[in-house]
Design an enzyme around this catalytic site. Structure first.
Site, PDB file in Angstrom:
ATOM      1  N   LYS A   9      24.350   5.130  -2.380  1.00  0.00           N
ATOM      2  CA  LYS A   9      25.604   4.579  -1.888  1.00  0.00           C
ATOM      3  C   LYS A   9      26.745   4.953  -2.824  1.00  0.00           C
ATOM      4  CE  LYS A   9      25.104   0.535   0.141  1.00  0.00           C
ATOM      5  NZ  LYS A   9      24.746  -0.900   0.084  1.00  0.00           N
ATOM      6  N   ARG A  43      27.900  -4.378  -4.272  1.00  0.00           N
ATOM      7  CA  ARG A  43      26.878  -3.880  -3.347  1.00  0.00           C
ATOM      8  C   ARG A  43      25.702  -3.239  -4.060  1.00  0.00           C
ATOM      9  NH1 ARG A  43      30.259   0.187   0.275  1.00  0.00           N
ATOM     10  NH2 ARG A  43      28.593  -0.238   1.787  1.00  0.00           N
ATOM     11  N   GLY A  48      18.922  -2.703   4.306  1.00  0.00           N
ATOM     12  CA  GLY A  48      18.846  -4.151   4.431  1.00  0.00           C
ATOM     13  C   GLY A  48      17.858  -4.825   3.495  1.00  0.00           C
ATOM     14  N   MET A 101      17.974  -4.944   0.146  1.00  0.00           N
ATOM     15  CA  MET A 101      18.586  -5.567  -1.037  1.00  0.00           C
ATOM     16  C   MET A 101      19.870  -6.287  -0.625  1.00  0.00           C
ATOM     17  SD  MET A 101      17.832  -2.836  -4.016  1.00  0.00           S
ATOM     18  CE  MET A 101      18.623  -1.483  -3.219  1.00  0.00           C
ATOM     19  N   ARG A 111      25.342   8.193   4.371  1.00  0.00           N
ATOM     20  CA  ARG A 111      24.015   8.566   3.867  1.00  0.00           C
ATOM     21  C   ARG A 111      23.350   9.416   4.926  1.00  0.00           C
ATOM     22  NH1 ARG A 111      21.890   2.401   4.363  1.00  0.00           N
ATOM     23  NH2 ARG A 111      21.860   2.303   6.605  1.00  0.00           N
ATOM     24  N   HIS A 156      18.815  -3.642  12.822  1.00  0.00           N
ATOM     25  CA  HIS A 156      17.756  -3.507  11.826  1.00  0.00           C
ATOM     26  C   HIS A 156      16.483  -2.968  12.465  1.00  0.00           C
ATOM     27  CE1 HIS A 156      14.289  -5.076   9.535  1.00  0.00           C
ATOM     28  NE2 HIS A 156      14.998  -4.635   8.514  1.00  0.00           N
ATOM     29  N   ARG A 184     -19.966  23.412   4.070  1.00  0.00           N
ATOM     30  CA  ARG A 184     -20.545  22.722   2.914  1.00  0.00           C
ATOM     31  C   ARG A 184     -21.989  22.360   3.211  1.00  0.00           C
ATOM     32  NH1 ARG A 184     -18.191  16.995   1.272  1.00  0.00           N
ATOM     33  NH2 ARG A 184     -19.313  16.412   3.151  1.00  0.00           N
ATOM     34  N   SER A 194     -13.302  24.850  -4.178  1.00  0.00           N
ATOM     35  CA  SER A 194     -12.514  23.995  -3.297  1.00  0.00           C
ATOM     36  C   SER A 194     -12.484  22.616  -3.937  1.00  0.00           C
ATOM     37  CB  SER A 194     -13.157  23.943  -1.912  1.00  0.00           C
ATOM     38  OG  SER A 194     -12.444  23.064  -1.089  1.00  0.00           O
ATOM     39  N   THR A 196     -10.968  16.430  -3.642  1.00  0.00           N
ATOM     40  CA  THR A 196     -10.202  15.454  -4.424  1.00  0.00           C
ATOM     41  C   THR A 196     -10.555  14.000  -4.102  1.00  0.00           C
ATOM     42  OG1 THR A 196      -8.409  15.803  -2.855  1.00  0.00           O
ATOM     43  CG2 THR A 196      -8.236  16.916  -4.977  1.00  0.00           C
ATOM     44  N   ASP A 216     -13.795  12.749  -4.079  1.00  0.00           N
ATOM     45  CA  ASP A 216     -14.762  12.440  -5.126  1.00  0.00           C
ATOM     46  C   ASP A 216     -14.158  12.652  -6.503  1.00  0.00           C
ATOM     47  OD1 ASP A 216     -17.205  11.410  -4.200  1.00  0.00           O
ATOM     48  OD2 ASP A 216     -17.670  13.327  -3.252  1.00  0.00           O
ATOM     49  N   CYS A 252      -9.789  20.458  -0.251  1.00  0.00           N
ATOM     50  CA  CYS A 252     -10.277  20.005   1.055  1.00  0.00           C
ATOM     51  C   CYS A 252     -10.383  18.490   1.122  1.00  0.00           C
ATOM     52  CB  CYS A 252     -11.606  20.655   1.393  1.00  0.00           C
ATOM     53  SG  CYS A 252     -12.918  20.190   0.257  1.00  0.00           S
ATOM     54  N   TYR A 288      -5.035  27.804  -0.746  1.00  0.00           N
ATOM     55  CA  TYR A 288      -4.967  27.130   0.551  1.00  0.00           C
ATOM     56  C   TYR A 288      -5.171  25.634   0.406  1.00  0.00           C
ATOM     57  CZ  TYR A 288     -10.095  26.739   0.570  1.00  0.00           C
ATOM     58  OH  TYR A 288     -11.392  26.433   0.257  1.00  0.00           O
TER      59      TYR A 288
HETATM   60  P1  ADP Z   1      23.700  -2.681   3.170  1.00  0.00           P
HETATM   61  O1  ADP Z   1      23.172  -1.743   2.151  1.00  0.00           O
HETATM   62  O2  ADP Z   1      22.803  -3.790   3.518  1.00  0.00           O
HETATM   63  O3  ADP Z   1      24.285  -1.953   4.341  1.00  0.00           O
HETATM   64  P2  ADP Z   1      26.353  -2.847   2.119  1.00  0.00           P
HETATM   65  O4  ADP Z   1      26.509  -2.881   0.662  1.00  0.00           O
HETATM   66  O5  ADP Z   1      26.553  -1.537   2.766  1.00  0.00           O
HETATM   67  O6  ADP Z   1      24.930  -3.435   2.476  1.00  0.00           O
HETATM   68  O7  ADP Z   1      27.402  -3.892   2.675  1.00  0.00           O
HETATM   69  C1  ADP Z   1      27.224  -4.768   3.727  1.00  0.00           C
HETATM   70  C2  ADP Z   1      28.383  -4.691   4.704  1.00  0.00           C
HETATM   71  O8  ADP Z   1      29.610  -4.976   4.068  1.00  0.00           O
HETATM   72  C3  ADP Z   1      28.547  -3.338   5.318  1.00  0.00           C
HETATM   73  O9  ADP Z   1      28.804  -3.493   6.686  1.00  0.00           O
HETATM   74  C4  ADP Z   1      29.729  -2.764   4.615  1.00  0.00           C
HETATM   75  O10 ADP Z   1      30.419  -1.845   5.422  1.00  0.00           O
HETATM   76  C5  ADP Z   1      30.565  -3.979   4.314  1.00  0.00           C
HETATM   77  N1  ADP Z   1      31.362  -3.753   3.123  1.00  0.00           N
HETATM   78  C6  ADP Z   1      30.908  -3.384   1.908  1.00  0.00           C
HETATM   79  N2  ADP Z   1      31.924  -3.209   1.050  1.00  0.00           N
HETATM   80  C7  ADP Z   1      33.066  -3.503   1.712  1.00  0.00           C
HETATM   81  C8  ADP Z   1      34.447  -3.490   1.361  1.00  0.00           C
HETATM   82  N3  ADP Z   1      34.851  -3.129   0.145  1.00  0.00           N
HETATM   83  N4  ADP Z   1      35.333  -3.830   2.307  1.00  0.00           N
HETATM   84  C9  ADP Z   1      34.912  -4.164   3.549  1.00  0.00           C
HETATM   85  N5  ADP Z   1      33.636  -4.190   3.946  1.00  0.00           N
HETATM   86  C10 ADP Z   1      32.714  -3.869   3.044  1.00  0.00           C
HETATM   87 MG    MG Z   2      25.436  -0.496   4.184  1.00  0.00          MG
HETATM   88 MG    MG Z   3     -17.663  15.047  -2.152  1.00  0.00          MG
END
Ligand code: ADP
Ligand code: MG
Ligand code: MG
Length: 933
Positions: free
Chosen positions: A38, A108, A117, A119, A364, A484, A664, A810, A813, A815, A887, A907
């Site tokens: 990120k 973040r 989602g 963390m 990303r 999600h 074998r 050959s 892996t 054993d 193998c 191989y």
């Molecule tokens: P996740 O990794 O779970 O997507 P994010 O860190 O991306 O969590 O953030 C959660 C939400 O908050 C996302 O929708 C993101 O776009 C929004 N967000 C994060 N930083 C800002 C910011 N500086 N201003 C407005 N929205 C934000």
């Molecule tokens: Mg995000």
């Molecule tokens: Mg064997």
């Protein structure tokens, strides 16, 4: 040469723990391992001139330091954060915690790989009872200010103070009810003000502490909260599944807030630059007007389609961004194009519109299905966006198996049309059928019992990860194409249908009802979902082979009839062009051999002959061959078996004409062939012309305390030479016969479980003599090779001696891993999961993963791999032409295949359906190896 930034930061006198980005700041080192995905994305987009709010990034190294130093910040971090904060205040022209014109920030999480989602993130940090007034002035919108404040209190309490968010959701629900509104967006300013009071009260009650009003305090505690979220259960489970280690840590991205919740000119959304389910080339996504952060993915309100195409796909009649804010939409598409040009890949972006201005908040590489991966690589290659080498790297090697998995038969679906219950969004293609389960725990339970199930939920959250892994498919009532459930299912390759709006759960009755037609399904009853079309059937449905299999193996479809096949073929052909490693298959029957060949195997790397022995019709003679009292009887039994063995080899040689087949010799311990029931024992006694007592006696005499380390492998062939002789005769006679038919045969005879040079010398002597006899008798010779498995550590160490008698090695892996670790695979279940999951470690006060991965799944490069390198070195020194392969199970696992390429094997051999995976992984290894040079 300058040091990479990460080493620099660690080793230097004044380590850098924090990097600023934004106007006037130099671009930080764009190192994903250091800044997290990120953070790197934000810094890189800033450098590209795209609209990104400024901020700073606390490195993953700071997190690792924190984790392993009793949860303390490294020295210098606090000062560096303070300094970056001052920079940010200058960039934004407002001050953190200011009562008139406050700067708000988001804190973040973001690891080097995206863990959607898993963390935590805290938004609107810097708000307190005073600055909320300033925010109201700044936004000229009192409502938005309090809306932000209540979000902040709830998120902060949850992430930093560990308060269960349910308390806040309940209070919010009650507030909506009081006010008589359906959505949060209908809440009045006054209601939100009261809610803020109530939220703070909940916090104080639950934690016994006042809600912190000091912004700097909030910031540092939020950073810690994000660090902690790296080690929460769901994040750990996610890493276990993907085989990522625990010691990477997460970076913390701190950014100035922008406000999507300040009115109808504002909003927030997520999107993909191409369709992540199908790979179609159009912008794909959703957004919400007057909303912040997670609202879109959280399924709080039904999101709007991003464009008209999306509206068409999802059948939504809500106005799209393309229609309501055409200029912003155009700009977004343009940003998407720029990002694809830059990254040469499909991107997954988050954006916010603040008062009519677009901000990019994340980019990303987009997770996609195997289908989409192949199509995108194919399309981008044609668009000239990527070259062949990039195309090879574009598809995750394991994802190609998705293209080979079954689909529903059209006719079956028509027949079942009465059971068609409803339709949702086709979020993850493929077919899944199984018992309906309504909770993740249930799904895990079913999986443990070996019963296929489909997970049905109102919506999924990161806590559902284990259940989603356990289920064959996923079905949700709420949530769109970027929810999600959809994102995670695509990552897992699970068929997924989401947003089935008329699915009503009754958890008390353990059933779901379809609102529109009243159909009812009880938990445990069969359900089928078609993730390609979005259909949901309340019945079980048969599946049929994928299009690729129809073209390649069943030949029921012509290549030109299947676009999918053509895309697949294009990518695989390119892979074949670039890889050096040969790919063979493990196959024991002519049928499997033929399948393997259709899927691109260039030979058979392992034929296990014991499978042929286990056949019911032959078992009696196999037993007589081992257990008869007189040697003559044993030999006679062996001779009776010979024609059957030969028949099998004939079939395999014919299927593999022109290609190598490595066979074998018999490997398993004899007790595996012993009868267990008294009836069977009686039958065997009759067959051998002896008594039941004698059979029982023999059984006891060969019982071993540890059969895996007992009388098996070449130890059998040495003690019972007529077995090796018979098998060799069967192989060579079959080879000569097929060669007489005019086909080229290339047999290799492989001696198992060799530990010493003399063992191989003995067996090779026997094999060569037998082969010469056959050649003389049949009046024709064929070339053949003799080699050995390297599956014992001693064999690896003694490879120099053993190679005197071997044409090839050959690596077995499975054993080799067992014996290198001294872990019996059959007994590993007692502790291996714990080792991988981790145990509490007193010294660092944190979880310690004893093993970073499961060594029977992913090759242990440090230990087992070291032995392989030694064997290669020493073996090739004796015999420069020694052919080397693998193998074991690892031969079809992406990372292990790459390792085999790197250490110069010739191989790898894997199960037939893994052949495309190995082809692709081998090509990726070759391409990556070249770009490293
Ligand atoms: P996740 O990794 O779970 O997507 P994010 O860190 O991306 O969590 O953030 C959660 C939400 O908050 C996302 O929708 C993101 O776009 C929004 N967000 C994060 N930083 C800002 C910011 N500086 N201003 C407005 N929205 C934000
Ligand atoms: Mg995000
Ligand atoms: Mg064997």
């Amino acid at each position: 040469m300058p040091l990479p930034a990460s080493t620099h930061a660690k080793g230097g006198e004044n380590p850098v723990w924090v990097y600023s980005f934004g106007p006037g700041c130099p671009t930080p080192p764009l190192d994903r391992n250091l800044l997290g995905g990120k953070g790197k994305g934000e810094a890189e987009m800033t450098a590209m001139g795209l609209p990104v709010p400024p901020g700073f990034i606390v490195t993953t190294e700071a997190c690792v330091h924190y984790k392993y130093n009793r949860l303390s910040f490294p020295k210098g971090l606090v000062e560096q954060v303070e300094a970056c904060l001052v920079t940010l205040e200058k960039q934004m022209g407002c001050n953190f915690g200011d009562v008139e014109n406050p700067l708000l920030i988001s804190v973040r999480s973001g690891a080097r790989v995206s863990m959607p989602g898993m963390m935590e993130t805290v938004l609107d940090v810097g708000l307190n009872d005073k600055s909320v007034l300033g925010l109201a002035k700044k936004l000229s919108n009192e409502r938005a200010a309090y809306d932000s404040y209540r979000r902040f209190i709830a998120m902060y309490s949850n992430v930093v103070s560990g308060v269960n968010s349910a308390a806040y959701e309940d209070a919010l629900k009650a507030c909506r009810k009081r006010e008589g509104v359906q959505f949060d967006i209908g809440l009045s300013t006054n209601a939100l003000k009261e809610l803020c009071q109530e939220f703070k009260h909940i916090h104080n009650q639950q934690t016994g502490q006042e809600f912190p009003q000091e912004p700097r305090d909030q910031l540092f505690r939020a950073i810690k909260g994000v660090f902690h979220s790296w080690d929460c259960d769901k994040a750990r489970a996610y890493r276990r599944f993907h085989g990522f280690p625990d010691d990477w840590g997460t970076a913390v991205v701190v950014m100035a807030m922008v406000f999507g919740n300040r009115g109808d000119d504002s909003g927030t959304g997520v999107g993909f630059t191409r369709d992540p389910a199908t790979g179609e080339h159009h912008f794909y996504g959703e957004y919400l007007v007057n909303a912040q952060g997670e609202d879109v993915v959280a399924g709080i309100r039904t999101p709007h389609p991003i464009n008209k195409m999306q509206a068409l796909i999802t059948g939504s009649n809500l106005p799209s961004l393309e229609e309501t804010m055409p200029e912003i939409y155009q700009q977004l598409e343009e940003v998407g194009r720029i990002l694809e040009q830059h990254y040469h890949d499909m991107q997954d972006v988050e954006f916010t519109i603040d008062n009519g201005k677009l901000y990019m908040l994340q980019t990303r590489t987009g997770k996609r299905t195997g289908f989409a991966a192949v199509k995108i690589a194919f399309d981008m290659l044609r668009e000239g966006l990527i070259d062949e080498r990039e195309a090879v790297k574009h598809v995750d090697a394991h994802q190609v198996t998705q293209l080979l998995t079954p689909i529903f038969d059209m006719r079956d679906k028509v027949m079942a049309s009465g059971k068609l219950a409803t339709r949702g969004l086709n979020a993850g293609p493929g077919a899944a059928s199984g018992a309906a389960v309504f909770s993740s725990e249930k799904a895990v339970e079913y999986q443990k019992q070996g019963k296929p199930c489909v997970l049905m939920r109102e919506e999924t959250s990161p806590e559902d990860f284990a259940g989603m892994v356990a289920a064959r498919g996923i079905l949700t009532a709420r949530g769109g194409a970027t929810s999600h459930a959809a994102v995670v299912a695509r990552g897992l390759g699970r068929p997924c249908v989401c947003g089935c709006g008329d699915l009503v759960f009754d958890h008390a009755k353990h059933e779901v009802r379809i609102g529109s037609n009243g159909m009812v399904l009880k938990e445990g009853e069969p359900v089928s979902i078609d993730g390609t079309t979005g259909q949901v059937f309340f019945c079980s449905l048969q599946t049929k082979p994928s299009e690729i299999i129809q073209v390649l193996i069943d030949k029921t479809k012509r290549p030109e009839e299947s676009e999918l096949f053509q895309q697949f073929k294009t990518i695989m052909d390119i892979a074949d062009k670039y890889r050096r490693l040969e790919v063979r298959a493990n196959a024991d029957t002519p049928q499997d051999a033929a399948i393997a060949r259709s899927l691109g195997a260039q030979g058979i790397g392992l034929v296990r002959t014991e499978h042929m022995f286990m056949d019911k019709k032959r078992l009696m003679d196999v037993r007589a061959m081992f257990f008869s009292d007189s040697e003559d009887d044993r030999k006679a039994a062996a001779n009776r078996l010979m024609p059957y063995q030969k028949e099998d080899f004939l079939g395999i040689f014919r299927a593999m004409h022109g290609l190598t087949v490595t066979i074998r010799l018999l490997d398993p311990p004899r007790h595996e062939f012993l009868p267990h029931t008294e009836d069977e024992q009686k039958a065997l006694a009759a067959h051998m012309g002896t008594t039941l007592e004698r059979v029982k006696q023999i059984g006891e005499s060969i019982t071993e305390a540890n059969p895996m380390l007992g009388h098996r492998g070449c130890r059998l062939g040495i003690a019972l030479p007529y077995v090796t002789e018979m098998q060799t005769r069967a192989i060579i006679e079959a080879a000569v016969e097929v060669s007489k038919e005019g086909s080229e045969v290339l047999p290799e005879i492989m001696v198992p479980l060799v530990a010493t040079k003399k063992e191989l010398e003995h067996q090779k002597g026997l094999i060569d003599k037998t082969a010469q006899d056959v050649f003389k008798k049949m009046g024709k010779e064929v070339p053949y090779k003799v080699g050995t498995m390297i599956e014992l550590p001693r064999a690896a160490l003694q490879a120099g001696q053993i190679a005197e008698f071997a044409d090839f090695f050959s690596f077995g892996t499975n054993d080799l891993t067992q014996c290198t670790y001294g872990i019996s695979r059959d007994d590993a279940g007692q502790f291996l999961p714990l080792y991988v999951e981790g145990v509490f470690f007193e010294s660092t006060h944190s979880n310690m993963q004893v093993f970073d991965f499961e060594p029977f799944q992913t090759l242990d490069q440090d230990g087992v791999g070291e032995l392989m390198k030694i064997a290669r070195e020493r073996g090739r020194r004796t015999n420069p032409h020694l052919h080397l392969g693998i193998c074991g199970e690892h031969g079809g696992e992406g990372r292990s295949v790459k390792f085999c390429h790197e250490i110069g094997l010739d191989y790898c051999s894997c199960s037939p359906f893994r052949v495309p995976v190995a082809r692709l992984a081998a090509a990726q290894a070759a391409v990556e190896g070249q770009s490293k040079k």
